[in-house]
Write a protein that holds these residues in place. Structure first.
Motif, mmCIF file in Angstrom:
data_model
loop_
_atom_site.group_PDB
_atom_site.id
_atom_site.type_symbol
_atom_site.label_atom_id
_atom_site.label_comp_id
_atom_site.label_asym_id
_atom_site.label_seq_id
_atom_site.Cartn_x
_atom_site.Cartn_y
_atom_site.Cartn_z
ATOM 1 N N HIS A 147 -71.031 86.089 2.038
ATOM 2 C CA HIS A 147 -70.380 86.411 3.311
ATOM 3 C C HIS A 147 -71.251 86.003 4.511
ATOM 4 O O HIS A 147 -70.865 86.249 5.651
ATOM 5 N N GLY A 185 -60.921 98.940 -0.696
ATOM 6 C CA GLY A 185 -60.416 97.775 -1.413
ATOM 7 C C GLY A 185 -59.559 96.958 -0.461
ATOM 8 O O GLY A 185 -59.522 97.221 0.747
ATOM 9 N N CYS A 225 -60.406 94.770 -4.098
ATOM 10 C CA CYS A 225 -61.168 93.720 -3.417
ATOM 11 C C CYS A 225 -62.193 93.200 -4.418
ATOM 12 O O CYS A 225 -63.118 93.914 -4.790
ATOM 13 N N GLU A 230 -65.335 95.322 -2.732
ATOM 14 C CA GLU A 230 -66.158 94.280 -2.105
ATOM 15 C C GLU A 230 -67.558 94.172 -2.701
ATOM 16 O O GLU A 230 -68.512 93.906 -1.985
HETATM 17 S S1 SF4 Z 1 -62.918 90.229 0.901
HETATM 18 FE FE1 SF4 Z 1 -60.960 89.314 0.252
HETATM 19 S S2 SF4 Z 1 -60.241 90.611 -1.456
HETATM 20 FE FE2 SF4 Z 1 -61.785 91.747 -0.298
HETATM 21 S S3 SF4 Z 1 -60.665 92.960 1.208
HETATM 22 FE FE3 SF4 Z 1 -61.292 91.077 2.241
HETATM 23 S S4 SF4 Z 1 -59.530 89.718 1.944
HETATM 24 FE FE4 SF4 Z 1 -59.284 91.358 0.454
#
Ligand code: SF4
Length: 460
Positions: A68, A341, A386, A447
């Protein structure tokens, strides 16, 4: 009696900044920037003793922070960069060379930040929030000064120990904290939802109506620039998945199918993918309510503007209705993927999008239909996990934005089909369920990329 009214600004929800993740990119950048400001206030004695700055990332920031770009965001914040004015290309350049170090100003002293002083800590940290970061000023191993920050989704941050501002009922003309209270205010004062949100926004920020409108137009322009860039940009997205951008392909296909009844859905898919692919590439996007979900509302507003030809006033009213739904979820559950999530991100974006479409289509702004549309959209995202592959906001995130927008469209159709009053579940009830579901969900699906699709990475 209204307990703690919602006092979030529309422009704290819709924020401009670099992708790919508001909680992992914009939040950490803001926290690091805040830390830099605090270093400047320390005594000269502490400033001159210090010889290093360390950053400790915990929880989901540690698990998916690499993919990220959290480390780059932290360096940028410590260098004094802010999300809205950051050059995304310059951001991507940071930490490319592991031998580089970065000069951090600590009062009159300059300390070099070494990349190895950014620690992705896998051990558990006693913290009330999933995304925790600790920034330290050290003299060798001795910590001279530290701050602890929580990135709570959508680019919002909390600093440990900072007295929480208790919103005052007097601070907004029409206080509310739930949809039930919001509806009571609308009925009592005979207002549309966008009028109420506009009046509260003016009181909260001191901006005039014209200034708020101008800012909404600017936010829409940033969203649509992301869509246009994404429709143009071809090639492979950054990261180890080597995912090919699909938006330009879908866009070309949609233009060739203008006579087909499917074409408007393919256009919508292309617009959502375009903004989401720009986000994944670290481009400038608008949190709506998060960066991971920054393709849903741009896709829908692009469709509303260029296909349905809604005028500016209608688009602004729709955006204010969307903001109201985002506020209610943020206030009563959470918009963070690390807490809820994906239902917290795409689910909320879809509900905001459904409210946007409903308000745009109904000049009277029937709150029953807006509530029903938002409720339906959230209801059918409950439990959505997620689990981004490799920690990149790409799979499932990019297509999920398109799916969230299509669900928003259907929620709008279901809610405006004349049966809104037959809706059994209220928005407040579904938001409560969302909160409880998020609490019960295993952290593997919040995540951390430790389960679900993330484990299928080897098959990609
Ligand atoms: S990282 Fe992707 S899977 Fe996770 S909450 Fe954000 S959009 Fe959804």
């Amino acid at each position: 009696m209204i307990s703690a009214p919602i006092t979030t600004s529309v422009f704290d929800l819709f924020k401009v900044g670099p992708g790919p993740s508001s909680s992992h990119t914009i939040g950490p950048m803001k926290a690091a920037y805040d830390f830099r400001q605090r270093l400047a206030q320390l005594s000269a004695d502490l400033q001159t003793q210090a010889n290093s700055v360390h950053v400790l990332l915990y929880g989901s920031l540690s698990a998916t922070g690499k993919g990220h770009g959290t480390d780059r965001a932290v360096v940028a914040g410590l260098l004094g960069w802010q999300p809205e004015t950051t050059d995304p290309d310059a951001l991507l350049e940071l930490l490319q060379n592991p031998a580089s170090s970065y000069p951090i100003l600590v009062g009159a002293t300059t300390i070099l930040l070494e990349p190895q002083h950014i620690h992705f800590e896998r051990k558990r940290y006693p913290s009330p929030y999933a995304n925790t970061m600790v920034l330290q000023l050290r003299h060798h191993e001795q910590v001279l000064y530290q701050e602890e920050y929580y990135s709570v989704g959508g680019g919002f941050i909390i600093r440990k120990g900072e007295p929480e501002a208790i919103p005052d009922v007097q601070s907004v003309p029409y206080p509310y904290s739930t949809m039930t209270e919001l509806k009571t205010q609308l009925t009592t004062h005979n207002l549309r939802i966008d009028e109420l949100i506009m009046t509260n926004e003016m009181a909260l920020t001191g901006r005039t109506r014209a200034e708020v409108n101008q800012r909404i137009d600017l936010i829409l322009e940033f969203m649509h620039k992301a869509v246009r860039r994404g429709l143009r940009h071809k090639g492979i997205l950054p990261g180890s998945i080597k995912l090919t951008r699909k938006a330009p392909i879908l866009f070309r296909q949609a233009k060739g199918m203008s006579q087909s009844s499917d074409s408007f859905l393919i256009f919508l898919n292309a617009y959502c993918l375009a903004a989401s692919e720009e986000n994944a590439a670290g481009g400038i996007v608008v949190t709506a309510p998060t960066s991971g979900a920054s393709g849903v509302i741009p896709g829908l507003t692009y469709l509303a503007r260029y296909h349905f030809h809604h005028d500016k006033a209608t688009l602004r009213a729709g955006m204010l209705a969307a903001a109201a739904i985002g506020f209610l979820v943020k206030h009563n559950a959470s918009i963070s993927g690390a807490e809820m999530g994906c239902m917290g991100e795409i689910g909320t974006a879809s509900a905001m999008g459904a409210a946007f479409l409903t308000r745009c289509a109904q000049p009277s702004g029937s709150i029953k239909a807006i509530e029903a549309a938002a409720e339906i959209a959230i209801e059918h995202h409950l439990g959505m996990t997620c689990d981004p592959i490799g920690g990149y906001v790409q799979i499932p995130c990019i297509e999920r934005n398109a799916m969230g927008a299509v669900k928003a469209y259907n929620a709008f159709l279901l809610a405006t089909s004349g049966a809104a009053s037959l809706q059994k579940i209220s928005l407040d009830a579904v938001v409560k369920v969302m909160k409880a579901t998020g609490r019960d969900m295993s952290t593997k699906y919040k995540e951390t990329s430790e389960a679900g699709l993330a484990l299928s990475a080897t098959e990609c």
